[in-house]
Design an enzyme around this catalytic site. Structure first.
Site, PDB file in Angstrom:
ATOM      1  N   HIS A  80      -4.683 -22.175  10.156  1.00  0.00           N
ATOM      2  CA  HIS A  80      -6.051 -22.636   9.866  1.00  0.00           C
ATOM      3  C   HIS A  80      -6.896 -21.524   9.243  1.00  0.00           C
ATOM      4  CE1 HIS A  80     -10.047 -24.238  10.096  1.00  0.00           C
ATOM      5  NE2 HIS A  80     -10.388 -23.083  10.657  1.00  0.00           N
TER       6      HIS A  80
ATOM      7  N   CYS B  61      -6.115 -28.457   6.563  1.00  0.00           N
ATOM      8  CA  CYS B  61      -4.895 -27.699   6.878  1.00  0.00           C
ATOM      9  C   CYS B  61      -4.015 -28.454   7.875  1.00  0.00           C
ATOM     10  CB  CYS B  61      -5.245 -26.300   7.421  1.00  0.00           C
ATOM     11  SG  CYS B  61      -5.616 -26.236   9.185  1.00  0.00           S
TER      12      CYS B  61
ATOM     13  N   ASP C  50      -7.874  -7.528   0.828  1.00  0.00           N
ATOM     14  CA  ASP C  50      -6.878  -7.751   1.881  1.00  0.00           C
ATOM     15  C   ASP C  50      -7.536  -7.404   3.200  1.00  0.00           C
ATOM     16  OD1 ASP C  50      -6.567  -4.676   1.516  1.00  0.00           O
ATOM     17  OD2 ASP C  50      -5.491  -5.139   3.350  1.00  0.00           O
TER      18      ASP C  50
ATOM     19  N   ASP D  17       0.859  -1.184   0.000  1.00  0.00           N
ATOM     20  CA  ASP D  17       0.000   0.000   0.000  1.00  0.00           C
ATOM     21  C   ASP D  17       0.896   1.235   0.000  1.00  0.00           C
ATOM     22  OD1 ASP D  17       0.988   0.161   2.547  1.00  0.00           O
ATOM     23  OD2 ASP D  17      -0.921  -0.172   3.546  1.00  0.00           O
TER      24      ASP D  17
ATOM     25  N   CYS E 138      -5.521 -28.651  11.445  1.00  0.00           N
ATOM     26  CA  CYS E 138      -6.640 -29.578  11.626  1.00  0.00           C
ATOM     27  C   CYS E 138      -6.213 -31.036  11.446  1.00  0.00           C
ATOM     28  CB  CYS E 138      -7.776 -29.217  10.673  1.00  0.00           C
ATOM     29  SG  CYS E 138      -8.574 -27.665  11.139  1.00  0.00           S
TER      30      CYS E 138
ATOM     31  N   CYS F  49     -11.685 -29.518   7.254  1.00  0.00           N
ATOM     32  CA  CYS F  49     -10.514 -28.748   6.840  1.00  0.00           C
ATOM     33  C   CYS F  49      -9.292 -29.646   6.698  1.00  0.00           C
ATOM     34  CB  CYS F  49     -10.242 -27.650   7.870  1.00  0.00           C
ATOM     35  SG  CYS F  49      -8.811 -26.631   7.463  1.00  0.00           S
TER      36      CYS F  49
HETATM   37 ZN   LIG Z   1      -7.879 -26.204   9.495  1.00  0.00          ZN
END
Ligand SMILES: [Zn+2]
Length: 395
Positions: free
Chosen positions: A348, A319, A279, A90, A322, A317
């Site tokens: 996550h 990720c 963002d 920015d 998880c 999930c």
């Molecule tokens: Zn997750």
């Protein structure tokens, strides 16, 4: 080296692709915020594994510390962050107007007091471009004036006029060939000329000023356009009103970036109205406060009900967090103030936002965005630990 291609549309929603010197990005895209040279608590490997494709750095923070020249001598912001994928900075304007103690605003620029050492710092359109050239991101932003959310029509009109003048000055500085001391800096002798400059529409909630601001920017024929001055307390309905007009105000062959907006319901509303880039600190800041986003609502992981819960944050999930940690473990890490807790929930939450944007892109391709979005938002805002609390008011 920079370009935008619209691949498919679903109403005003656009599935597209940004081409940058550091690779391609599928849009609509959500950019995690790397405020002062890092996305707090996570490494670039973790960011990429969580699905982040493009991230943002804050010029205001970096120009004060360690300083843009220092970043350039260290090889530029990509190198400093060890991030080889697309990057946006920015202009510093938003932080000057929201964080810093402002000393003086004039036609030429703004002087503010550094929050680090109290020194007076001047930011002009040309300097904002120069600093961002030193940082070396793929996309840079014009300096703009961000009036507070409660500013009246006259004050916003003055900000629109000033921002339009600054956009032209930024465009002129951006077109200047790179010379002198800049050329001597390692790694950055050529990168600046590949940077894409985006203009920023202002105008608050006033339709006439939004239109005037967009018209002045489009005249400059910039590589991309942003919608600024929202997410300053105007509310969801007013945001939608502003965005209703942008598909007609901003060219369809350029990317459109809604600055600082990250609430899932706002993202959906904006995508439906033709926005491509977002963002927000929401996923990362909330993660550090032990709040996890899931497709069934938000969890407050410090909540006692998670103490002996062996389930992951979100069964659906994939990720790292998880796959490896239970809600009970995460609660323990936060209660014990272990630094791994914020890192794991950040991973996550970023994965959730990335998955959310992937679902949006698939729905646009299938022509089902509006129908899918209603079902997602009902689940995201009605479930979780905050059911019946303030999140229900958001709907
Ligand atoms: Zn997750």
């Amino acid at each position: 080296m920079f370009g935008y291609q619209c691949i498919a549309t679903d109403g005003k929603a656009r599935l597209g692709r940004l081409q940058t010197p550091h690779g391609k990005v599928e849009t609509p895209v959500f950019m995690p915020v790397g405020t002062a040279g890092s996305v707090k608590g996570v490494t670039p490997d973790q960011l990429i594994a969580a699905g982040a494709g493009m991230i943002l750095g804050n010029t205001y923070h970096l120009m004060l510390r360690p300083g843009a020249e220092t970043v350039a001598r260290l090889g530029g912001l990509h190198r400093v962050m060890a991030w080889e994928a697309p990057l946006l900075t920015d202009s510093g304007g938003y932080q000057v107007f929201s964080l810093a103690h402002m000393r003086k605003l004039s036609a030429e620029g703004v002087t503010f007091q550094s929050h680090i050492d109290g020194s007076a710092v001047e930011l002009t359109p040309a300097k904002a471009v120069y600093v961002q050239r030193l940082l070396g991101a793929d996309v840079i932003m014009q300096l703009d004036e961000c009036p507070p959310g409660q500013a009246d029509h006259d004050a916003v009109a003055a900000a629109v006029e000033r921002s339009a003048r600054w956009a032209r000055l930024c465009r002129d500085a951006w077109r200047e060939p790179l010379t002198g001391a800049f050329q001597a800096l390692p790694c950055h002798s050529t990168q600046g000329k590949y940077q894409a400059l985006f203009g920023i529409q202002q105008g608050g909630v006033h339709a006439d000023l939004r239109a005037a601001s967009a018209a002045a920017l489009v005249e400059l024929d910039l590589p991309g356009y942003a919608v600024g001055g929202v997410s300053v307390g105007e509310g969801h309905e007013a945001l939608c009103d502003v965005l209703d007009a942008i598909d007609d105000q901003l060219p369809r062959n350029r990317p459109r970036y809604l600055m600082g907006v990250g609430e899932p319901r706002d993202i959906i509303a904006a995508v439906i109205r033709g926005i491509d880039m977002f963002d927000c600190v929401l996923p990362t800041r909330n993660a550090r406060n032990a709040q996890a986003f899931t497709w069934q609502g938000r969890l407050r992981l410090r909540n006692a009900r998670h103490a002996e819960d062996a389930a992951p944050v979100d069964e659906m999930c994939g990720c790292y967090t998880c796959r490896n940690y239970s809600r009970g473990t995460l609660r323990h890490l936060f209660m014990a103030k272990e630094m791994l807790g914020p890192t794991l929930v950040t991973i996550h939450n970023l994965h959730f936002f990335s998955t959310f944007m992937t679902a949006i892109r698939k729905a646009i391709a299938a022509g089902t965005l509006k129908a899918s979005a209603n079902a997602w938002l009902a689940a995201i805002y009605e479930g979780g630990d905050e059911e019946g609390e303030k999140e229900s008011e958001v709907l």
